[in-house]
Write an enzyme that holds these catalytic residues in place. Structure first.
Site, PDB file in Angstrom:
ATOM      1  CG  HIS A  31       8.326  -1.674   2.960  1.00  0.00           C
ATOM      2  ND1 HIS A  31       8.414  -2.063   4.279  1.00  0.00           N
ATOM      3  CD2 HIS A  31       7.117  -2.109   2.513  1.00  0.00           C
ATOM      4  CE1 HIS A  31       7.308  -2.715   4.614  1.00  0.00           C
ATOM      5  NE2 HIS A  31       6.509  -2.752   3.572  1.00  0.00           N
ATOM      6  CG  ASP A  81       2.523  -0.773  -2.975  1.00  0.00           C
ATOM      7  OD1 ASP A  81       1.663  -1.665  -2.914  1.00  0.00           O
ATOM      8  OD2 ASP A  81       3.056  -0.272  -1.967  1.00  0.00           O
TER       9      ASP A  81
END
Length: 380
Positions: free
Chosen positions: A281, A322
């Site tokens: 990320h 996720d």
């Protein structure tokens, strides 16, 4: 030097001759005939300098604005959340620490800066329509009847926000009881043992600064539209594969890994898509703390654990939220759409927080476009 030649003017402006002539015709640059050659013109140096500085400033601001939209510098003031030093903070409080004890409803109250939030009881159980379809329908039904958010008192907006959240909850957790929401989901899915990890997930996914769905909600709210309209904008944006739909790539990666092995599955996704979305990320160079906190609350399935290890080895990136949501659904055998349901329900609190903050700011979000199509005047 008061007057300069066309060559000097063009050099200082960095434009084409046509643009220079256009600026003269518009009165931005004064010109006169060259005494040494009447066929040529001279241009007022101060006018050229002033226009060159203006263009330089415009180009710089355009570059800053373009870069800011693409994971760049902050572009909107907010007191709701921030990501700093690898930590996600909700109004100054660490989201990972909050997930150890807080309920989703308590976090919603924190994000909305209010005393408490109560979500109304659910419906009558699962319907024939999908949960997400029901959420879209419920919000759409409200949009044209709910009052615009502009010029209404904050305490009135917060009460309406709880009602909008209840609309979403009735669709995504369509069971009448119990409260709080993490228990309603766990019992509705007949997985009582998943209640605590679901609670953590709801807390950790509730808000994430100016992500694309929050920005969409703020843009809608800035027009004065109803809170339900802002929430609908956020929900629509969430469905994209680069946002809330990213969990689908986790499922695809796991299925591939089961047949060809974890390393080959990662290499294959990297080769075909150029990115392996379950890993890394940009805002967390040292790893997504939300993923770590969520996966610490359950035993990660062996295939998922192997994927996480291989991905960090091959890509240098730990797994993200996720991946953690998909692992949660796998270990407790939750419905296929459970990651998206949890994410959407949770993030609704954040969208409403952003919508209310934007309304209270009184500002319309209306950026300008830099035209790059045919017929544009590149220098004016």
């Amino acid at each position: 030097m008061l007057w300069i030649t066309a060559e000097e003017a063009l050099s200082r402006l960095g434009t084409k001759p046509q643009t220079l002539y256009a600026n003269v015709s518009r009165g931005r640059i004064r010109a006169k005939a060259d005494p040494a050659d009447p066929r040529r013109s001279l241009y007022q140096a101060d006018d050229v300098r002033r226009l060159a500085e203006r263009h330089a400033g415009r180009r710089q601001s355009e570059a800053v604005a373009a870069d800011a939209i693409r994971w760049g510098d902050p572009v909107l003031p907010t007191s709701i959340s921030t990501i700093s030093g690898g930590r996600l903070l909700y109004r100054g409080r660490d989201a990972v620490e909050l997930c150890e004890h807080a309920t989703f409803e308590q976090v919603a109250a924190l994000l909305w800066d209010t005393e408490g939030v109560r979500v109304a009881a659910g419906g009558e159980g699962q319907s024939d329509t999908s949960r997400m379809t029901a959420a879209f329908s419920g919000l759409s039904a409200r949009v044209m009847s709910d009052l615009p958010a502009l010029y209404r008192k904050p305490f009135v907006l917060r009460a309406e926000a709880a009602d909008v959240l209840s609309t979403v909850a009735k669709a995504l957790a369509p069971w009448p009881e119990p409260q709080p929401l993490h228990e309603r989901l766990a019992l509705g899915w007949q997985r009582r043992e998943a209640a605590e990890p679901i609670r953590r997930a709801l807390v950790l996914a509730a808000e994430h600064e100016l992500n694309v769905s929050a920005f969409a909600a703020r843009v809608t709210a800035s027009s004065g539209a109803a809170l339900s309209a802002a929430t609908l904008s956020g929900l629509a944006t969430l469905t994209g594969p680069r946002h809330g739909g990213a969990w689908v790539s986790v499922t695809a990666l796991v299925e591939k890994a089961a047949s060809v092995g974890v390393r080959e599955a990662i290499r294959g996704m990297l080769s075909s898509e150029g990115i392996v979305r379950p890993f890394g990320h940009r805002l967390y160079p040292q790893g997504d703390p939300r993923a770590r906190a969520l996966m610490a609350s359950f035993g990660v399935p062996p295939l998922y654990a192997s994927l996480a290890e291989a991905g960090e080895d091959l890509l240098g990136e730990p797994v993200n939220i996720d991946f953690a949501l998909a692992a949660l659904a796998a270990v407790f055998a939750l419905p296929e759409d459970a990651p998206l349901v949890i994410f959407a329900l949770s993030r609704t609190a954040g969208w409403l927080a952003h919508a209310m903050e934007q309304v209270e700011s009184g500002h319309l979000i209306r950026p300008r476009a830099r035209y790059a199509g045919p017929g544009g005047d590149s220098g004016a």
